[in-house]
Design an enzyme around this catalytic site. Structure first.
Site, PDB file in Angstrom:
ATOM      1  CG  ASP A  37      15.019  51.521 -31.790  1.00  0.00           C
ATOM      2  OD1 ASP A  37      14.583  51.566 -30.635  1.00  0.00           O
ATOM      3  OD2 ASP A  37      14.699  50.635 -32.613  1.00  0.00           O
ATOM      4  CE  LYS A  59      19.127  53.731 -27.389  1.00  0.00           C
ATOM      5  NZ  LYS A  59      18.129  54.725 -27.557  1.00  0.00           N
ATOM      6  CG  MET A 171      19.905  44.119 -24.861  1.00  0.00           C
ATOM      7  SD  MET A 171      19.668  45.698 -24.017  1.00  0.00           S
ATOM      8  CE  MET A 171      18.496  45.275 -22.749  1.00  0.00           C
TER       9      MET A 171
HETATM   10  N1  SAH Z   1      11.962  46.854 -26.753  1.00  0.00           N
HETATM   11  C1  SAH Z   1      12.512  45.628 -27.288  1.00  0.00           C
HETATM   12  C2  SAH Z   1      13.813  45.244 -26.628  1.00  0.00           C
HETATM   13  C3  SAH Z   1      14.949  46.178 -26.916  1.00  0.00           C
HETATM   14  S1  SAH Z   1      16.435  45.659 -26.162  1.00  0.00           S
HETATM   15  C4  SAH Z   1      11.476  44.514 -27.146  1.00  0.00           C
HETATM   16  O1  SAH Z   1      10.474  44.685 -26.443  1.00  0.00           O
HETATM   17  O2  SAH Z   1      11.668  43.469 -27.770  1.00  0.00           O
HETATM   18  C5  SAH Z   1      17.247  44.859 -27.509  1.00  0.00           C
HETATM   19  C6  SAH Z   1      17.275  43.367 -27.334  1.00  0.00           C
HETATM   20  O3  SAH Z   1      16.008  42.803 -27.646  1.00  0.00           O
HETATM   21  C7  SAH Z   1      18.239  42.660 -28.233  1.00  0.00           C
HETATM   22  O4  SAH Z   1      19.555  42.714 -27.729  1.00  0.00           O
HETATM   23  C8  SAH Z   1      17.688  41.235 -28.210  1.00  0.00           C
HETATM   24  O5  SAH Z   1      18.048  40.584 -27.025  1.00  0.00           O
HETATM   25  C9  SAH Z   1      16.190  41.498 -28.171  1.00  0.00           C
HETATM   26  N2  SAH Z   1      15.569  41.433 -29.500  1.00  0.00           N
HETATM   27  C10 SAH Z   1      14.937  42.405 -30.152  1.00  0.00           C
HETATM   28  N3  SAH Z   1      14.453  41.985 -31.337  1.00  0.00           N
HETATM   29  C11 SAH Z   1      14.787  40.688 -31.437  1.00  0.00           C
HETATM   30  C12 SAH Z   1      14.590  39.678 -32.419  1.00  0.00           C
HETATM   31  N4  SAH Z   1      13.946  39.926 -33.558  1.00  0.00           N
HETATM   32  N5  SAH Z   1      15.091  38.433 -32.172  1.00  0.00           N
HETATM   33  C13 SAH Z   1      15.747  38.158 -31.029  1.00  0.00           C
HETATM   34  N6  SAH Z   1      15.961  39.082 -30.062  1.00  0.00           N
HETATM   35  C14 SAH Z   1      15.501  40.314 -30.267  1.00  0.00           C
END
Ligand code: SAH
Length: 256
Positions: A37, A59, A171
């Site tokens: 993704d 997405k 998010m």
């Molecule tokens: N599975 C992922 C989350 C996916 S939902 C996990 O466990 O981290 C997507 C959200 O994750 C984004 O909108 C943001 O809020 C957060 N996110 C993912 N990577 C990030 C990063 N490097 N820095 C800050 N927020 C992050």
């Protein structure tokens, strides 16, 4: 009987390739087919074999390149055709990653699944910004919530934030004004400290600090972009200022 491939649901962590598990790194390096993704950092995809097939099913909030059922169907189809599939996701596959839906689809089709955990954004961001999610003097409860979901205003977050607690919102950039309003309506003090961590564990990381009442203004003034996390609670006020943060050495340069 024809050979059936395995679907590996693999967490890629928050961005820095150094934060991959060994299992994830080995699977990525060995894979013939990687379905990933948009959150997966290019430096991680660069670990793949030159002949690997990389399929993006990125997405975004505004644009759904492939709906979830099409992604499920793609994974299952490839596995039933005998190919192992590395399904690579940002962070951890089972934290707001729809890994559960993909695992169910695989199980329903009789395809074996292995799930490889990753460092979720909350853990990656907390480490990079040196914010203790729990702290014996400040917080003994930590909650992860989705700030963009069906019926945000009807969600019951009462009790998740406040004294002795840390709330981590995934998010939540677009809905920050609604979130601040909701939490204050629930009785959270407007002066509750918070941090917004954008692009955690990546070279362009920013850590912004503020108070709950000022969250909407902070997000718009600083033009915060996704991916970013909002961490709310006293622990954010104990963390060091940005200038004092030593970022984990990003492996990007080493790989070029
Ligand atoms: N599975 C992922 C989350 C996916 S939902 C996990 O466990 O981290 C997507 C959200 O994750 C984004 O909108 C943001 O809020 C957060 N996110 C993912 N990577 C990030 C990063 N490097 N820095 C800050 N927020 C992050």
């Amino acid at each position: 009987m024809a050979k059936v491939g395995t679907i590996y649901l693999v967490g890629a962590g928050p961005g820095d390739p150094e934060l991959l598990t060994l299992r994830a790194a080995r699977l990525i390096e060995g894979a013939g087919l990687i379905v990933h993704d948009g959150l997966v950092d290019p430096a991680i995809l660069a670990l793949a074999r030159p002949d690997a097939e990389l399929v993006s099913v990125a997405k975004s909030r505004a644009r759904h390149t492939l709906p979830q059922d099409r992604i499920n169907a793609l994974l299952v189809r490839e596995a039933l055709a005998g190919r192992d599939v590395v399904r690579l996701k940002g962070g951890d596959p089972l934290v707001f990653g729809r890994g559960g839906e993909e695992a169910e689809a695989a199980q329903a089709a009789g395809v074996p699944v292995e799930i490889v955990p990753g460092i979720s954004a909350a853990n990656g961001a907390a480490a990079a910004a040196q914010i203790a999610l729990t702290h014996r003097d400040a917080s003994s409860i930590v909650s992860f919530v989705a700030g963009q979901c069906k019926g945000l205003t009807e969600q019951d977050w009462s009790g998740l934030a406040g004294k002795g607690r840390t709330l981590v919102i995934y998010m939540g950039v677009k809905t920050a004004p609604l979130i601040a309003e909701k939490l204050m309506e629930d009785g959270l003090a407007p002066e509750t400290p918070l941090a917004v961590i954008e692009n955690a564990a990546r070279p362009q990381m920013r850590v912004l600090r503020g108070l709950l009442a000022g969250l909407p203004e902070l997000v718009s003034r600083e033009s915060v972009i996704s991916p970013a996390l909002i961490v709310i609670g006293e622990v954010t006020a104990r963390s060091p200022a940005d200038g004092d943060l030593a970022l984990t050495k990003i492996a990007l340069e080493a790989m070029q």
